[in-house]
Write a protein that holds these residues in place. Sequence first.
Motif, PDB file in Angstrom:
ATOM      1  N   GLU A 106       0.882  -1.163   0.000  1.00  0.00           N
ATOM      2  CA  GLU A 106       0.000   0.000   0.000  1.00  0.00           C
ATOM      3  C   GLU A 106       0.919   1.211   0.000  1.00  0.00           C
ATOM      4  OE1 GLU A 106      -3.057  -0.387   2.925  1.00  0.00           O
ATOM      5  OE2 GLU A 106      -3.629   1.718   2.738  1.00  0.00           O
ATOM      6  N   ALA A 107       0.790   2.050  -1.003  1.00  0.00           N
ATOM      7  CA  ALA A 107       1.828   3.065  -1.204  1.00  0.00           C
ATOM      8  C   ALA A 107       1.257   4.397  -1.630  1.00  0.00           C
ATOM      9  CB  ALA A 107       2.816   2.577  -2.269  1.00  0.00           C
ATOM     10  N   SER A 108       2.013   5.444  -1.356  1.00  0.00           N
ATOM     11  CA  SER A 108       1.719   6.740  -1.953  1.00  0.00           C
ATOM     12  C   SER A 108       3.009   7.291  -2.528  1.00  0.00           C
ATOM     13  CB  SER A 108       1.117   7.694  -0.920  1.00  0.00           C
ATOM     14  OG  SER A 108       2.040   7.922   0.111  1.00  0.00           O
ATOM     15  N   ALA A 109       2.878   8.037  -3.609  1.00  0.00           N
ATOM     16  CA  ALA A 109       4.053   8.572  -4.292  1.00  0.00           C
ATOM     17  C   ALA A 109       3.811  10.024  -4.667  1.00  0.00           C
ATOM     18  CB  ALA A 109       4.341   7.759  -5.559  1.00  0.00           C
ATOM     19  N   THR A 110       4.852  10.826  -4.510  1.00  0.00           N
ATOM     20  CA  THR A 110       4.851  12.170  -5.075  1.00  0.00           C
ATOM     21  C   THR A 110       6.035  12.254  -6.025  1.00  0.00           C
ATOM     22  OG1 THR A 110       3.867  13.124  -3.090  1.00  0.00           O
ATOM     23  CG2 THR A 110       5.005  14.640  -4.584  1.00  0.00           C
ATOM     24  N   THR A 131      -3.148  -1.087  -8.399  1.00  0.00           N
ATOM     25  CA  THR A 131      -4.365  -0.320  -8.650  1.00  0.00           C
ATOM     26  C   THR A 131      -4.186   1.107  -8.141  1.00  0.00           C
ATOM     27  OG1 THR A 131      -5.672  -2.320  -8.382  1.00  0.00           O
ATOM     28  CG2 THR A 131      -6.843  -0.213  -8.210  1.00  0.00           C
ATOM     29  N   VAL A 132      -4.411   2.061  -9.015  1.00  0.00           N
ATOM     30  CA  VAL A 132      -4.235   3.464  -8.652  1.00  0.00           C
ATOM     31  C   VAL A 132      -5.543   4.022  -8.108  1.00  0.00           C
ATOM     32  CG1 VAL A 132      -3.701   5.782  -9.519  1.00  0.00           C
ATOM     33  CG2 VAL A 132      -2.451   3.785 -10.382  1.00  0.00           C
ATOM     34  N   GLY A 133      -5.462   4.683  -6.970  1.00  0.00           N
ATOM     35  CA  GLY A 133      -6.630   5.346  -6.411  1.00  0.00           C
ATOM     36  C   GLY A 133      -6.580   6.827  -6.747  1.00  0.00           C
ATOM     37  N   ARG A 134      -6.486   7.645  -5.734  1.00  0.00           N
ATOM     38  CA  ARG A 134      -6.415   9.086  -5.936  1.00  0.00           C
ATOM     39  C   ARG A 134      -5.206   9.459  -6.784  1.00  0.00           C
ATOM     40  NH1 ARG A 134      -3.253  12.865  -3.639  1.00  0.00           N
ATOM     41  NH2 ARG A 134      -2.138  11.163  -2.629  1.00  0.00           N
ATOM     42  N   LEU A 135      -5.381  10.345  -7.738  1.00  0.00           N
ATOM     43  CA  LEU A 135      -4.249  10.854  -8.531  1.00  0.00           C
ATOM     44  C   LEU A 135      -4.477  12.330  -8.771  1.00  0.00           C
ATOM     45  CD1 LEU A 135      -2.475   9.242 -11.537  1.00  0.00           C
ATOM     46  CD2 LEU A 135      -3.345  11.578 -11.741  1.00  0.00           C
ATOM     47  N   ALA A 136      -3.456  13.148  -8.525  1.00  0.00           N
ATOM     48  CA  ALA A 136      -3.610  14.592  -8.692  1.00  0.00           C
ATOM     49  C   ALA A 136      -2.331  15.189  -9.261  1.00  0.00           C
ATOM     50  CB  ALA A 136      -3.947  15.245  -7.353  1.00  0.00           C
ATOM     51  N   LEU A 137      -2.529  16.251 -10.048  1.00  0.00           N
ATOM     52  CA  LEU A 137      -1.387  16.998 -10.566  1.00  0.00           C
ATOM     53  C   LEU A 137      -1.435  18.390  -9.951  1.00  0.00           C
ATOM     54  CD1 LEU A 137       0.982  16.726 -12.611  1.00  0.00           C
ATOM     55  CD2 LEU A 137      -0.503  17.876 -14.273  1.00  0.00           C
ATOM     56  N   ASP A 138      -0.393  18.736  -9.246  1.00  0.00           N
ATOM     57  CA  ASP A 138      -0.347  19.998  -8.501  1.00  0.00           C
ATOM     58  C   ASP A 138      -1.602  20.169  -7.641  1.00  0.00           C
ATOM     59  OD1 ASP A 138       2.148  20.621  -9.406  1.00  0.00           O
ATOM     60  OD2 ASP A 138       1.458  21.944 -11.001  1.00  0.00           O
ATOM     61  N   GLY A 139      -2.028  19.085  -7.028  1.00  0.00           N
ATOM     62  CA  GLY A 139      -3.132  19.146  -6.078  1.00  0.00           C
ATOM     63  C   GLY A 139      -4.512  19.022  -6.690  1.00  0.00           C
ATOM     64  N   TYR A 163       6.128  20.234 -12.039  1.00  0.00           N
ATOM     65  CA  TYR A 163       4.835  19.720 -11.575  1.00  0.00           C
ATOM     66  C   TYR A 163       5.052  18.702 -10.469  1.00  0.00           C
ATOM     67  CZ  TYR A 163       3.297  21.602 -16.076  1.00  0.00           C
ATOM     68  OH  TYR A 163       3.040  22.427 -17.140  1.00  0.00           O
ATOM     69  N   GLU A 164       3.992  18.511  -9.700  1.00  0.00           N
ATOM     70  CA  GLU A 164       3.985  17.456  -8.682  1.00  0.00           C
ATOM     71  C   GLU A 164       2.815  16.525  -8.948  1.00  0.00           C
ATOM     72  OE1 GLU A 164       5.815  19.128  -4.505  1.00  0.00           O
ATOM     73  OE2 GLU A 164       3.766  18.368  -4.547  1.00  0.00           O
ATOM     74  N   LEU A 165       3.140  15.290  -9.256  1.00  0.00           N
ATOM     75  CA  LEU A 165       2.114  14.272  -9.455  1.00  0.00           C
ATOM     76  C   LEU A 165       2.028  13.449  -8.172  1.00  0.00           C
ATOM     77  CD1 LEU A 165       0.266  12.849 -11.653  1.00  0.00           C
ATOM     78  CD2 LEU A 165       2.118  11.172 -11.804  1.00  0.00           C
ATOM     79  N   THR A 166       0.830  13.385  -7.595  1.00  0.00           N
ATOM     80  CA  THR A 166       0.653  12.582  -6.382  1.00  0.00           C
ATOM     81  C   THR A 166      -0.342  11.470  -6.666  1.00  0.00           C
ATOM     82  OG1 THR A 166      -1.011  14.174  -5.659  1.00  0.00           O
ATOM     83  CG2 THR A 166       1.194  14.413  -4.738  1.00  0.00           C
ATOM     84  N   LEU A 167      -0.056  10.290  -6.152  1.00  0.00           N
ATOM     85  CA  LEU A 167      -1.000   9.203  -6.310  1.00  0.00           C
ATOM     86  C   LEU A 167      -0.860   8.185  -5.193  1.00  0.00           C
ATOM     87  CD1 LEU A 167       0.234   6.623  -8.882  1.00  0.00           C
ATOM     88  CD2 LEU A 167       1.379   8.813  -8.708  1.00  0.00           C
ATOM     89  N   ASP A 168      -1.962   7.483  -4.951  1.00  0.00           N
ATOM     90  CA  ASP A 168      -1.970   6.327  -4.048  1.00  0.00           C
ATOM     91  C   ASP A 168      -2.149   5.098  -4.915  1.00  0.00           C
ATOM     92  OD1 ASP A 168      -1.933   8.056  -1.862  1.00  0.00           O
ATOM     93  OD2 ASP A 168      -4.127   8.175  -1.815  1.00  0.00           O
ATOM     94  N   TYR A 169      -1.522   4.008  -4.513  1.00  0.00           N
ATOM     95  CA  TYR A 169      -1.708   2.765  -5.258  1.00  0.00           C
ATOM     96  C   TYR A 169      -1.547   1.579  -4.320  1.00  0.00           C
ATOM     97  CZ  TYR A 169       3.442   2.983  -5.565  1.00  0.00           C
ATOM     98  OH  TYR A 169       4.781   3.086  -5.281  1.00  0.00           O
ATOM     99  N   TRP A 210       7.112  -1.499  -8.869  1.00  0.00           N
ATOM    100  CA  TRP A 210       6.712  -1.103  -7.504  1.00  0.00           C
ATOM    101  C   TRP A 210       6.541   0.395  -7.274  1.00  0.00           C
ATOM    102  CZ3 TRP A 210      10.595   1.238  -4.298  1.00  0.00           C
ATOM    103  CH2 TRP A 210      11.909   1.134  -4.792  1.00  0.00           C
ATOM    104  N   TYR A 211       6.876   1.220  -8.260  1.00  0.00           N
ATOM    105  CA  TYR A 211       6.541   2.645  -8.122  1.00  0.00           C
ATOM    106  C   TYR A 211       6.384   3.286  -9.488  1.00  0.00           C
ATOM    107  CZ  TYR A 211      11.548   3.937  -8.756  1.00  0.00           C
ATOM    108  OH  TYR A 211      12.825   4.119  -9.227  1.00  0.00           O
ATOM    109  N   PRO A 212       5.629   4.397  -9.560  1.00  0.00           N
ATOM    110  CA  PRO A 212       5.441   5.091 -10.828  1.00  0.00           C
ATOM    111  C   PRO A 212       6.724   5.822 -11.203  1.00  0.00           C
ATOM    112  CG  PRO A 212       4.374   6.305  -9.051  1.00  0.00           C
ATOM    113  CD  PRO A 212       4.934   5.057  -8.442  1.00  0.00           C
ATOM    114  N   VAL A 213       7.255   5.530 -12.401  1.00  0.00           N
ATOM    115  CA  VAL A 213       8.621   5.971 -12.682  1.00  0.00           C
ATOM    116  C   VAL A 213       8.824   6.160 -14.181  1.00  0.00           C
ATOM    117  CG1 VAL A 213       9.369   3.533 -12.702  1.00  0.00           C
ATOM    118  CG2 VAL A 213      11.075   5.325 -12.319  1.00  0.00           C
TER     119      VAL A 213
END
Length: 506
Positions: A106-110, A131-139, A163-169, A210-213
């Motif tokens: 269970e992870a979150s990435a910025t 599976t990606v849950g919440r995803l946001a670009l610059d909030g 930019y800052e891309l944030t997501l939970d997966y 294991w991470y968005p890259v």
Amino acid sequence: MTVRRLPLLVAGAVLLAGCSSTADGTDDELTTPTASPSQAATSATDEDAVVPTSAPAITPAVEQDLGTALSTPVEDSVYPAVGDPRIDALLYDLDLDWDPEARRLEASATVTFRAARTAPRFQLDLGRGLTVGRLALDGEAVGFARRGKDLVVKAPIEADQRYELTLDYVGTPKPAPAPTTRSDFSTTGFTITDTGEVWTMQEPFGAYTWYPVNDQPSDKALYDVTVHAPMPWTGISNGHLTELTNDGETTTSSWQLTEPASSYLVTLAIGDYTHSANTSASGLRVDYWTPRGMVMGLEGLQTAADSVDWIEGKLGPYPFDSLGLVVTDSMSAMETQTMVTLGNSDYVLSPQVVAHELVHQWYGDQVSPADWSDVWLNEGMTMLMQWLYEDEHDIRPLKGTIRDARAGDQGLRDDYGPPGAYDPQQFGSSNIYYTPALMWNELRIALGDDEFFRIARSWLEDNDNTSVTRDDIFEHWETETGRELSGFFDAWITGDRTPAPGVPKA
Ligand SMILES: [Zn+2]
């Protein structure tokens, strides 16, 4: 990465005899790491040789300097399906919670990135098992799509803006098929053991498991990685350990890599680890993360501190400000930046393989290939250094090594292609190791050790923390030697035939 257990110079001869199935080695005389008298004298029972378990040093986290991670991303010529040249990742900030019983991450990435060009959308690589849950670009929430391992973000980006891309997966990461026929690895990326421990090796790609890259080596980035694992397990990653705490149930470890790394040089290991350390004569502390109770192999592993001194004598000061080695349940060895990842086997934990992965901190990590067609840039110089190490440490005389490598070179070209134009499905075959090592050795003989290593060092200094191409290094050597070397380099790196010995004169 280390070459397969059996130097192909020997396997080449074996192959000629039509016994390819023995490529894992039966010729003990040539392949067993022979202990020198001094090595034989120190066994695992010699208490002086065993570094006591110790508490690791904690380094306060610093604010990352994003400007040091600016890259010029390219589309890979060998593996174009991985990576996106529209993205220049600067910092990956990852929070990873590993449940070994459920095999669940269970992870979150910025991901902080610079847009390398203006585009209506962009993509990162992220394993399809997640599976990606919440995803946001610059909030702001933005649309996205999953296409295989691609995470397509449906938002416009403008060249040179940050930019800052944030997501939970969440999910069970699955390793990626490796484009290779090597016997010591068939998949890359996140690997789960029978007991739920985790290790990763991800060359030429597989970080995305294991991470968005942006999983291509021209895009170096900084890392802040926090791992939560059930006690007494510890999560290990690259760089400085900035936090190691527990709440009675869960261990939290935070790592900070303050010099940029290509994604294939990132490591993650989660398991029941103990820590020990020693120090090089030059003053670099070397941390060892070993499976609890491990005894065999410690001695070879802990030669790392001495090897740092040996390498510094030839290639100059260690290029980073921390160094660790982590032992995992894999079969290979990988030069992950500032935290070398080693399989738990006699061969992988031998002094010469440890030295090999350490040399890569200079050749491969400090200066990396921008494109996978140039992986020989890493392995050629490193293999030559390993041969010199083996010679100077009475493991194997250089003369015989060179003779055998030369004898096997044509077979490698025939089987796998020249090192600079290899078969994409034969990644990491011996042609990218031995052939360029022979080439560098020709230059070493022609120039003498002092001049050869002066130029080898100035290449690193001139290209610190960058990703480069073969044209860059060819030009460096031509300028520094004053010799016309393009024919020499082309023949060795892309030619179909083993070149005759010798280097063009100035
Ligand atoms: Zn290597």
